[in-house]
Write a protein that holds these residues in place. Sequence first.
Motif, PDB file in Angstrom:
ATOM      1  N   GLU B 109       0.833  -1.193   0.000  1.00  0.00           N
ATOM      2  CA  GLU B 109       0.000   0.000   0.000  1.00  0.00           C
ATOM      3  C   GLU B 109       0.871   1.246   0.000  1.00  0.00           C
ATOM      4  N   ILE B 113       0.908   4.307  -2.649  1.00  0.00           N
ATOM      5  CA  ILE B 113       0.740   5.719  -2.335  1.00  0.00           C
ATOM      6  C   ILE B 113       1.886   6.535  -2.937  1.00  0.00           C
ATOM      7  N   ARG B 117      -0.709   2.983  -8.207  1.00  0.00           N
ATOM      8  CA  ARG B 117      -0.947   1.553  -8.367  1.00  0.00           C
ATOM      9  C   ARG B 117      -0.520   1.048  -9.731  1.00  0.00           C
ATOM     10  N   ALA B 118      -0.397   1.972 -10.682  1.00  0.00           N
ATOM     11  CA  ALA B 118      -0.044   1.542 -12.031  1.00  0.00           C
ATOM     12  C   ALA B 118       1.415   1.130 -12.065  1.00  0.00           C
ATOM     13  N   ALA B 119       1.736   0.221 -12.981  1.00  0.00           N
ATOM     14  CA  ALA B 119       3.126  -0.163 -13.183  1.00  0.00           C
ATOM     15  C   ALA B 119       3.907   1.061 -13.643  1.00  0.00           C
ATOM     16  N   VAL B 215       7.649  -6.374 -14.471  1.00  0.00           N
ATOM     17  CA  VAL B 215       6.759  -5.240 -14.280  1.00  0.00           C
ATOM     18  C   VAL B 215       6.962  -4.719 -12.864  1.00  0.00           C
ATOM     19  N   GLN B 217       5.419  -2.927 -10.029  1.00  0.00           N
ATOM     20  CA  GLN B 217       4.144  -2.452  -9.509  1.00  0.00           C
ATOM     21  C   GLN B 217       3.945  -3.009  -8.105  1.00  0.00           C
ATOM     22  N   PRO B 218       3.044  -2.403  -7.340  1.00  0.00           N
ATOM     23  CA  PRO B 218       2.828  -2.913  -5.981  1.00  0.00           C
ATOM     24  C   PRO B 218       2.402  -4.374  -6.037  1.00  0.00           C
ATOM     25  N   GLU B 222       4.987 -10.738  -4.317  1.00  0.00           N
ATOM     26  CA  GLU B 222       4.287 -11.936  -3.853  1.00  0.00           C
ATOM     27  C   GLU B 222       4.298 -13.041  -4.882  1.00  0.00           C
TER      28      GLU B 222
ATOM     29  N   HIS C 283      -6.840   3.195   1.032  1.00  0.00           N
ATOM     30  CA  HIS C 283      -5.535   2.709   1.490  1.00  0.00           C
ATOM     31  C   HIS C 283      -5.659   1.941   2.796  1.00  0.00           C
ATOM     32  N   LEU C 286      -2.930  -0.175   4.308  1.00  0.00           N
ATOM     33  CA  LEU C 286      -1.822   0.508   4.980  1.00  0.00           C
ATOM     34  C   LEU C 286      -2.073   0.563   6.481  1.00  0.00           C
TER      35      LEU C 286
ATOM     36  N   VAL D  43      -5.463  -0.009  -9.760  1.00  0.00           N
ATOM     37  CA  VAL D  43      -5.180   1.067 -10.706  1.00  0.00           C
ATOM     38  C   VAL D  43      -6.343   1.279 -11.668  1.00  0.00           C
ATOM     39  N   ILE D 229       2.468  -5.825 -19.553  1.00  0.00           N
ATOM     40  CA  ILE D 229       3.676  -5.008 -19.482  1.00  0.00           C
ATOM     41  C   ILE D 229       4.907  -5.898 -19.573  1.00  0.00           C
ATOM     42  N   SER D 230       4.925  -6.972 -18.799  1.00  0.00           N
ATOM     43  CA  SER D 230       6.043  -7.912 -18.861  1.00  0.00           C
ATOM     44  C   SER D 230       6.178  -8.477 -20.270  1.00  0.00           C
ATOM     45  N   ARG D 233       7.589  -5.950 -22.880  1.00  0.00           N
ATOM     46  CA  ARG D 233       9.014  -5.689 -22.678  1.00  0.00           C
ATOM     47  C   ARG D 233       9.845  -6.856 -23.171  1.00  0.00           C
ATOM     48  N   ILE D 255      -3.109   2.786 -19.647  1.00  0.00           N
ATOM     49  CA  ILE D 255      -2.523   2.464 -18.336  1.00  0.00           C
ATOM     50  C   ILE D 255      -1.155   1.818 -18.519  1.00  0.00           C
ATOM     51  N   ALA D 259       4.131   2.674 -18.729  1.00  0.00           N
ATOM     52  CA  ALA D 259       5.092   1.736 -18.148  1.00  0.00           C
ATOM     53  C   ALA D 259       5.993   1.114 -19.204  1.00  0.00           C
TER      54      ALA D 259
END
Lengths: 251, 306, 312, 393
Positions: B109, B113, B117-119, B215, B217-218, B222, C283, C286, D43, D229-230, D233, D255, D259
């Motif tokens: 998160e 911020i 959130r976008a790559a 990529v 991104q958040p 994981e 958020h 968070l 997003v 995106i991956s 690239r 979007i 990137a």
Amino acid sequence: MNRTLLEVRGLRKSFGALLASDDVDLEVLEGETHAIIGPNGAGKTTLISQLAGNLFPDRGRVLFAGEDITALSAPARARRGFARSFQITSIYPDFTALENVMLAVQAHSGSSFRFWRPAREEPSLRSAASAILEEVGLGGRSGVLAANLAHGEQRALEIATALATRPRLLLLDEPVAGMGVEETQRMIALLSFLKGGKTLILVEHDMDAVFSLADRISVLVYGRIIATGAPEEIRANPEVRRAYLGEEVAA
Amino acid sequence: MNLFLVLEQALNGLQLGVMLFLMAAGLTLVFGIMNLVNLAHGSFYMVGAYLATYFYQATGSYLLGVSLGLAGTLAVGVAVELVALRTLYERPHLDQVLATFGLILFFNELAAILWGRAAIYTTLPDYLAGHVELFAGLRYPLYRLVIIAVGLAVAGLLWFVVARTRLGMLIRAGASNRAMVAALGVNVRLLYTLVFGFGAALAGLAGLMSGPIHVVQPGMGELILIEVFVVIVIGGIGSIRGALAGALIVGMADTLGRAFVRPMLATVLSRTAADTAGPALASMLIYLLMAIVLALKPQGLFPARA
Amino acid sequence: MNSRIRAIVPAAGLVLLAAVPLAAALLDQPFYLDLVRRIMIFAIAALSLNLILGYGGMISFGHAAYLGVGAYAVGVLAHYGINDGYLQWALAIGASALVALAIGAISIRTSGVYFIMITLAFTQMLYYLGISIEEYGGDDGMRLQVKSQFPGLIDLNDANAFYYLVLAILVLALFLGQRLVDSRFGMVIRAAKSNEVRTRSIGFSPYPYRLAAFVIAGAVCGLAGALLVNHTAYLTPEFMNWTRSGELMFMVILGGMESIAGPVLGAFALLLLEDALSGWTQHWQLVLGPLLVLSVLFLKRGLAGLVFAKNE
Amino acid sequence: MGNKTLSTVAIGIAAALLASGPALAQQKVKIGFITTLSGPQGVVGEYMRNSVELALDHLGRKMAGLDVEVIYGDDQVKPDVGKQVADEMLKKHQVDFVAGIIWSNVMLAVAPTVTDAGKFMIGTNAGPHELAGKQCNELFFTTSWQNDDTPEAMGKVMQDQGITDVYVMAPNYAAGKDMVNGFKRSYKGRIVDEVYTRLGQTDYQAELSQLRSKNPKAVFVFYPGGMGISFLRQYSEAGLRGQFPLYSVYTVDEISIPAVKHAALGQYETRYWSPDLKNPANQKYVSDYRRKYGKMPVFYGAQSYDGILLIDSAVRAVKGNLADKKGMIAAMRKADFASTRGKFSYNTNHFPIQNFYLLKAVTGPAGEDPVMEIQKTVFTNHRDSYAKECAMK
């Protein structure tokens, strides 16, 4: 007059280059109290782990009441009447003293795949466990959490737990370790009380305890049994004196 | 299937393997020495990727960006150790799993911020883009070769540090006997912080190297984290050697599985059956592998503690 | 006085939960009926996890698998037009038990982190399997057109009836859970967690007991899965996502592992918190993340430990 | 011990129930907007919410003189959470409309919940075939498209250009297979191979090696979000960009372009909308969006903007009488509002009949990212393939 209860033949166990049990032969007779002594690093812990089934030998055999138990697990040995206490107190700290013993009783009275009836409400478990607590002098402490018992009481509880499995043989790993003088006396008294009725294997550093309790003594040095005999014989054995007793007796 | 293709896929597997190894090394060390299960390890992967990208764009120099990114991840790792994780070493694994799960939510998160959130855009400098002709007919991306080289170099360096230096001696000793290391008068807390920080930096290295081709991104950490856990579990938790072996095994199995399971199934099954079963099997392959390894060797291939 | 609290409080809790439909109707807020019903379903799942996690010390990071298996059992039968609830739910319980038997048989041979990770891995396998099966909607999942049918007994389309059914199952699970952990079997499970070496040396092999507990927990969670798919009227592999397993663990820890009802408290706390926080800020993770860290660090006995003093 | 903790829980719930109380009945238009706001997928939700807010700005935050309140909900990409949020909106906030929804699986769980409650469901992205066909509903409208439309358009492009030997790739999940099926409906040429990759996979090197070894004439892919995106690239990095022309759907958009930047150049997409569509509504939307949020808008946003305008058109038609469902349905079917895609009409299943265009990523103005540019119209007034299965006339 006495049959052999536990027989160990040619037991060998090594960890890398270290030979911890080197062709150990041992005979424990029905009803006797047999002490195993030896200096630190002699391989006592390794030996008793193999006796109890916590560790398996590279070679050799362990016979219990005539049956080869070498490959049996600890629980299987326990079910055949082989009980033990641990050098470092091993109890259920978050159970009461009574529950500790009841579990051990439960292990030897019928199936534990019973899901409905609360175990603590079974009169047979309760009365058997209470009687054993009484026997080891913890009668008044049955409702106390094991974690809150004094050290000596915990050691006694551990022996009660072992007794509750109705063993034919009781292996005691340093039962008086870490105890004060008074507690030690009490423990020796308890063990004297048990002696004769049960077969005991006593692994101990405290020579007072050993010589006041043992019928026979085996001396383990560098993974080998160097002598077995009555206390006086051991006391007199020059090899034992040199290797081990000498220093302590002299000091 | 021609030989070149198999060779190329093996290279791909090797590249994925060293990437997994960089992640696994830190995770397995932290477990071996501090007995800590750190689910938030993937967050350092993400932090490394974000910081390197940020510094590359800010300074205009790729090497500077990568260096600052590494240093930054190290700093973040040390800070996390000091603030949150230090208190967890003596706690049960369960607490560790849950607390570090909470940290994942926090870091994802926070990244959202700070960077949205976008790559975000990442790229390679010109001198790392392009191809190398390995054999006639086998062109391979230069950058992927660089990743393999860096990964193997780090593995070599790690081996040297662990096997040949005083720090390594302490690390090995710490893994087997904490009390003893403390008794030697070593500042164990500092040792832990250092090990954790460098573990984080290795994860950051993996992240920043993957940034330009994957990529940024958040939550990027994981996806790889679970695979890394598979790696260290297969290898034997706490063992660097196991981490390397596990990483290469998983890297190869995953890559070759993706490439060849379906075509191979198609030779025995119908086309449509292979189309359904192939991808499903390929995506489950590494988990299946792990289950088999653990069923046979419950402590993994190279148990760290006998 | 603790014992008096312990006598009064469950009864009061039950009365309050039973009063939710009435209160929701009076206040014209039927939403709370859905919310509490959903939370109670997760509470059943968390409670089943607690049997192995809290009492058995088996840290399963894959408990969501059985939620999924239970849901798929119902959804797949419904997909083929078999809407008989008895059959569906029996399959949900049976299939989850079988899957738990298979997973447990391998996993319980390992311990510590290996156990955590292998349970996670098995659930990931099932998750990818769910995604790959096109017939059952793959990743999209599929709608449960008709809820489980119990002709003459109960109609799950009746929101109140369904609510009371879930409540009844929860209470039954609490009661049976309590019987289980106090029984001979439960004592062995708890003993094996408390001191495995001691347990072995008095003559118990923990493995079969642990496996049985694992299967029971899986079966109960499978029932929760059957409830969940009826609640959402939708089947999706998302039920088996690894974060779902993490959430179930959180419910257990947050609520407290030392009592049968702890996870129920945890389920209410976590899901209500999630609901409130997500309504407050996008958020919210968070905030939730550090809150979870803090709860692990400082609430060692969970919320149940906060509410009640240590009883011994 | 027992269920001692249960009661504490119940006390909490009772308190919550009492505290919130029934919402006062106010004369207000209430819209529940569900999208994904948290996590990596948030997003898309951000663009959608921004566009809803922009639409409200343009409407002066009133519809037919009534105040408008939009309640946002986060579905976390989980169908059961989406349903839960929808229930909350319907029962607690008592909204008149539910709108939004990115994902087909969430939509399939939410839409019946809403329409069964007798409220309008306005989809602004997901268009699963179930809702276009057998499960169509008079209270369900969408301002987006049916899932198959876009790949059908791309299939037609490639068919018309006479391309053969196409290599097809998509993630291994329902939408991936739907996209490929849609593509194959209008592309009849030879397909070299169809490869499905793991959902969420980010490394495609192994698959790209396989691809090169098959030496196709062109490549068709569907890789939404981070996967795209991956993929782009690595496609460029592997040097395939110049070798095999790449055609995609839902892979390159406003979007992902920031990137990947140049790695997107030359990419073909099909879409019903593009920022360079020349109509006043769209030009106003794009320029105001860029001014307010500093970014290029994306089709997810345009659809959401349209969704609010669609609701506004219905509320105006019944003069604010929200009880007049029949009137609003009739009004919506006319699609009588200034859509960002230009004039369109509704099919009997309440999915748009609209144009689809071929778009190409081209160099943007100096110093800016590449932009999507319309190359040509592929379909004029295209109808989806499922309307005939819908019982509504």
